[in-house]
Design a protein around this motif. Structure first.
Motif, PDB file in Angstrom:
ATOM      1  N   ILE A  48       0.835  -1.191   0.000  1.00  0.00           N
ATOM      2  CA  ILE A  48       0.000   0.000   0.000  1.00  0.00           C
ATOM      3  C   ILE A  48       0.875   1.248   0.000  1.00  0.00           C
ATOM      4  N   THR A  49       0.263   2.391  -0.295  1.00  0.00           N
ATOM      5  CA  THR A  49       0.938   3.685  -0.165  1.00  0.00           C
ATOM      6  C   THR A  49       0.071   4.617   0.666  1.00  0.00           C
TER       7      THR A  49
ATOM      8  N   VAL B 210       2.000   1.578   6.573  1.00  0.00           N
ATOM      9  CA  VAL B 210       2.746   1.187   5.370  1.00  0.00           C
ATOM     10  C   VAL B 210       3.869   0.216   5.729  1.00  0.00           C
ATOM     11  N   ILE B 211       4.574   0.488   6.805  1.00  0.00           N
ATOM     12  CA  ILE B 211       5.622  -0.433   7.253  1.00  0.00           C
ATOM     13  C   ILE B 211       5.014  -1.783   7.628  1.00  0.00           C
ATOM     14  N   ASP B 212       3.884  -1.749   8.328  1.00  0.00           N
ATOM     15  CA  ASP B 212       3.239  -2.989   8.772  1.00  0.00           C
ATOM     16  C   ASP B 212       2.846  -3.881   7.594  1.00  0.00           C
ATOM     17  N   VAL B 213       2.284  -3.282   6.549  1.00  0.00           N
ATOM     18  CA  VAL B 213       1.831  -4.069   5.392  1.00  0.00           C
ATOM     19  C   VAL B 213       2.997  -4.440   4.480  1.00  0.00           C
ATOM     20  N   ASN B 214       3.785  -3.438   4.093  1.00  0.00           N
ATOM     21  CA  ASN B 214       4.793  -3.641   3.047  1.00  0.00           C
ATOM     22  C   ASN B 214       6.043  -4.371   3.516  1.00  0.00           C
TER      23      ASN B 214
ATOM     24  N   LYS C 283      10.234  -0.559   1.281  1.00  0.00           N
ATOM     25  CA  LYS C 283      10.738  -1.296   0.119  1.00  0.00           C
ATOM     26  C   LYS C 283      12.253  -1.506   0.181  1.00  0.00           C
ATOM     27  N   ALA C 284      12.965  -0.590   0.825  1.00  0.00           N
ATOM     28  CA  ALA C 284      14.393  -0.814   1.061  1.00  0.00           C
ATOM     29  C   ALA C 284      14.576  -1.959   2.048  1.00  0.00           C
ATOM     30  N   GLY C 285      13.704  -1.997   3.051  1.00  0.00           N
ATOM     31  CA  GLY C 285      13.753  -3.095   4.015  1.00  0.00           C
ATOM     32  C   GLY C 285      13.502  -4.442   3.377  1.00  0.00           C
ATOM     33  N   VAL C 286      12.617  -4.478   2.391  1.00  0.00           N
ATOM     34  CA  VAL C 286      12.329  -5.717   1.667  1.00  0.00           C
ATOM     35  C   VAL C 286      13.595  -6.232   0.973  1.00  0.00           C
TER      36      VAL C 286
ATOM     37  N   ILE D 168       4.363   1.704 -12.842  1.00  0.00           N
ATOM     38  CA  ILE D 168       3.513   0.728 -13.512  1.00  0.00           C
ATOM     39  C   ILE D 168       2.084   1.265 -13.592  1.00  0.00           C
ATOM     40  N   GLU D 169       1.416   1.017 -14.685  1.00  0.00           N
ATOM     41  CA  GLU D 169       0.058   1.520 -14.899  1.00  0.00           C
ATOM     42  C   GLU D 169      -0.952   0.725 -14.066  1.00  0.00           C
ATOM     43  N   THR D 170      -1.068   1.107 -12.804  1.00  0.00           N
ATOM     44  CA  THR D 170      -2.038   0.509 -11.879  1.00  0.00           C
ATOM     45  C   THR D 170      -2.795   1.643 -11.198  1.00  0.00           C
ATOM     46  N   GLU D 171      -3.655   1.280 -10.237  1.00  0.00           N
ATOM     47  CA  GLU D 171      -4.397   2.300  -9.507  1.00  0.00           C
ATOM     48  C   GLU D 171      -3.477   3.259  -8.770  1.00  0.00           C
ATOM     49  N   MET D 172      -2.342   2.772  -8.299  1.00  0.00           N
ATOM     50  CA  MET D 172      -1.406   3.623  -7.561  1.00  0.00           C
ATOM     51  C   MET D 172      -0.932   4.802  -8.401  1.00  0.00           C
ATOM     52  N   ILE D 173      -0.642   4.561  -9.683  1.00  0.00           N
ATOM     53  CA  ILE D 173      -0.105   5.622 -10.535  1.00  0.00           C
ATOM     54  C   ILE D 173      -1.179   6.665 -10.846  1.00  0.00           C
TER      55      ILE D 173
END
Length: 246
Positions: A92-93, A109-113, A158-161, A187-192
């Protein structure tokens, strides 16, 4: 078919990149467990794949909740008997500039990602270790490799990932389990869709390839890393970003 006889778990599989990956994996012979918090969308995606002949089941879970994830993992093992591939795709963002970022938005965000990737990997790892083989693919981002304005929480997660991916590659590789990450560009998704047009134009100028990425581009990267063709690929971060200038 490249995944014939394999069972794949895809988190965040109800829509976007995850749903496209679920369909692609199904076409290549995999049994697919779609995991998502959005039950309605997840069931719709699963039903669509069933009409295409895919052996698929939907499992509702909040990846940030370890107990919820453990219960889900048990159900997946009961349903399919094994897990060969884990795609930690859920994310998520909640963007904001540093001084305006709410601490709860940072934490969620940290909890999910990040924690979500840990939770799902820990839940499915015993099954992979027992069979002596498995593929774990974690979704990072170019924000995790180079940072991004207004995304302190997202970039940190994402750096943690990436850090976890490289650590696990060293821990699990000797046990026959490959751990890699994919770092998508824009990427062409809902986020963008939340990015202003002016900013999108600037981002396009930074991307040498003449378009933004499509969900299929990321799904194809997942497919390679999930297949036997990538057996000697371990601990890598595959950037799928059109050659974005950093």
């Amino acid at each position: 078919m490249r995944l014939q006889g394999k069972t794949a778990v895809i988190t965040g599989g109800a829509n976007g990149i995850g749903a496209v990956a679920a369909a692609l994996f199904g076409k290549h012979g995999a049994q697919v467990a779609i995991v998502d918090f959005n039950e309605e969308a997840g069931e719709v995606t699963a039903e669509q794949l069933r009409t295409e002949g895919v052996d698929v089941a939907f499992f509702k879970a909040d990846v940030a909740d370890i107990n919820n994830v453990k219960e889900m993992a048990e159900k997946v093992i009961v349903r399919f008997g094994k897990v060969d591939i884990l795609i930690n795709n859920a994310g998520i963002t909640k963007d904001a500039m540093m001084l305006k970022m709410d601490i709860m938005d940072f934490k969620r965000v940290i909890d999910v990602n990040l924690t979500g990737v840990f939770n799902c990997t820990q839940a499915f790892l015993p099954a992979m270790l027992a069979q002596g083989k498995g593929k774990i693919i974690n979704t990072s981002s170019i924000a995790g490799t180079g940072g991004n304005v207004g995304q302190t929480n997202y970039a940190a997660s994402k750096a943690g990932v990436i850090g976890m991916t490289r650590t696990w590659a060293k821990e699990f590789g000797r046990r026959g389990i490959n751990v890699n990450a994919v770092a998508p560009g824009f990427i062409e998704t809902e986020m963008i869709g939340t990015i202003p047009e002016k900013v999108l134009g600037q981002l396009q100028l930074m991307t040498p390839y003449p378009r933004f990425g499509k969900p299929e581009d990321i799904a194809n990267a997942y497919l390679f890393l999930a297949s036997d063709e990538s057996d000697f690929v371990n601990g890598t971060v595959l950037e799928v970003d059109g050659g974005m200038l950093k």
